[in-house]
Enzyme design. Sequence first.
Site, PDB file in Angstrom:
ATOM      1  N   TYR A   7      68.416  33.587  54.143  1.00  0.00           N
ATOM      2  CA  TYR A   7      68.017  32.294  53.685  1.00  0.00           C
ATOM      3  C   TYR A   7      69.257  31.386  53.300  1.00  0.00           C
ATOM      4  O   TYR A   7      69.630  31.292  51.656  1.00  0.00           O
ATOM      5  CB  TYR A   7      66.973  32.670  52.592  1.00  0.00           C
ATOM      6  CG  TYR A   7      66.325  30.843  52.105  1.00  0.00           C
ATOM      7  CD1 TYR A   7      66.032  30.375  52.725  1.00  0.00           C
ATOM      8  CD2 TYR A   7      65.369  31.137  51.246  1.00  0.00           C
ATOM      9  CE1 TYR A   7      65.345  28.992  53.222  1.00  0.00           C
ATOM     10  CE2 TYR A   7      65.771  29.597  50.157  1.00  0.00           C
ATOM     11  CZ  TYR A   7      65.808  28.803  51.963  1.00  0.00           C
ATOM     12  OH  TYR A   7      64.518  28.072  51.036  1.00  0.00           O
TER      13      TYR A   7
ATOM     14  N   ASP B 267      66.852  31.722  58.212  1.00  0.00           N
ATOM     15  CA  ASP B 267      66.634  30.714  58.417  1.00  0.00           C
ATOM     16  C   ASP B 267      68.672  30.440  57.544  1.00  0.00           C
ATOM     17  O   ASP B 267      68.935  30.368  56.705  1.00  0.00           O
ATOM     18  CB  ASP B 267      66.226  30.031  56.709  1.00  0.00           C
ATOM     19  CG  ASP B 267      66.062  28.707  56.815  1.00  0.00           C
ATOM     20  OD1 ASP B 267      66.947  27.676  57.487  1.00  0.00           O
ATOM     21  OD2 ASP B 267      65.192  28.226  55.515  1.00  0.00           O
TER      22      ASP B 267
ATOM     23  N   GLU C  91      62.339  33.111  51.874  1.00  0.00           N
ATOM     24  CA  GLU C  91      61.476  32.228  51.336  1.00  0.00           C
ATOM     25  C   GLU C  91      59.993  32.909  50.621  1.00  0.00           C
ATOM     26  O   GLU C  91      59.280  32.038  51.001  1.00  0.00           O
ATOM     27  CB  GLU C  91      61.482  30.891  51.798  1.00  0.00           C
ATOM     28  CG  GLU C  91      61.354  29.357  50.729  1.00  0.00           C
ATOM     29  CD  GLU C  91      60.819  28.026  51.298  1.00  0.00           C
ATOM     30  OE1 GLU C  91      61.677  26.955  51.047  1.00  0.00           O
ATOM     31  OE2 GLU C  91      61.434  27.653  52.575  1.00  0.00           O
TER      32      GLU C  91
END
Length: 237
Positions: free
Chosen positions: A87, A128, A17
């Site tokens: 991500y 993530d 991010e």
Amino acid sequence: MVDWLEIHQPDVLALQETKLVDDSFPQEAFKEIGYHAAYSGQKTYNGVAILCRQAPKDILTDLPNLVDSQRRILGVTVDDIRLLNLYVPNGSEVGSKKYAYKLDWLGRIKDYLQEALVEYPKLIVLGDFNVAPADQDVHDPDIWHETILCSTPEREALKEILALGFQDSFRLFEQEAQSFSWWDYRGGAFRRNRGLRIDLILISKALVPKCTGCVIDKEPRRLTRPSDHAPVIATFA
């Protein structure tokens, strides 16, 4: 970030991010302290990067089985270890179009990794994941029951990836109860430790004997205007 790197001196750091286009990535700031950078970004949303002591090789930003304009995937090779930085989509809410996109995305990642393990026996998949693997990774499983990040289909998709031959490095070691890597900015969630463990470092079987520890560094979350995520650190002999 530079302060954290100078304190901990990791060989590799994976970021998710980043929210900026490639031309704006601050590679010179990292170069000054001895890190090479690989990155794949876009304006305002998403974006992934990897910082390495050694120059990364065989950089991959798109998978052959996943055509996606969102910049969520970055693969590099460091020495004889392959890293895939992810991500994973959030999914918005269970049953939504974004949720279906997330499940399909995870399925395509699984299909790619099944083949990648043949080429790269020493493989780390990290980032993530936007999935809490089990109830022990959730501050209140009753509140989060079958909601986004904790729903059964999401967890099953993660289990299918693990079943290819990966281990969750954090769970290779005894850990404190209520260990989390993400806390909402609202409602004093960090102060009250109302978090989730959704940032994972998955390692292939060949790397399990070399993994000597895995911890979550909560200190950066205490800083002014911090990320809502805390770094997860795995060490290898």
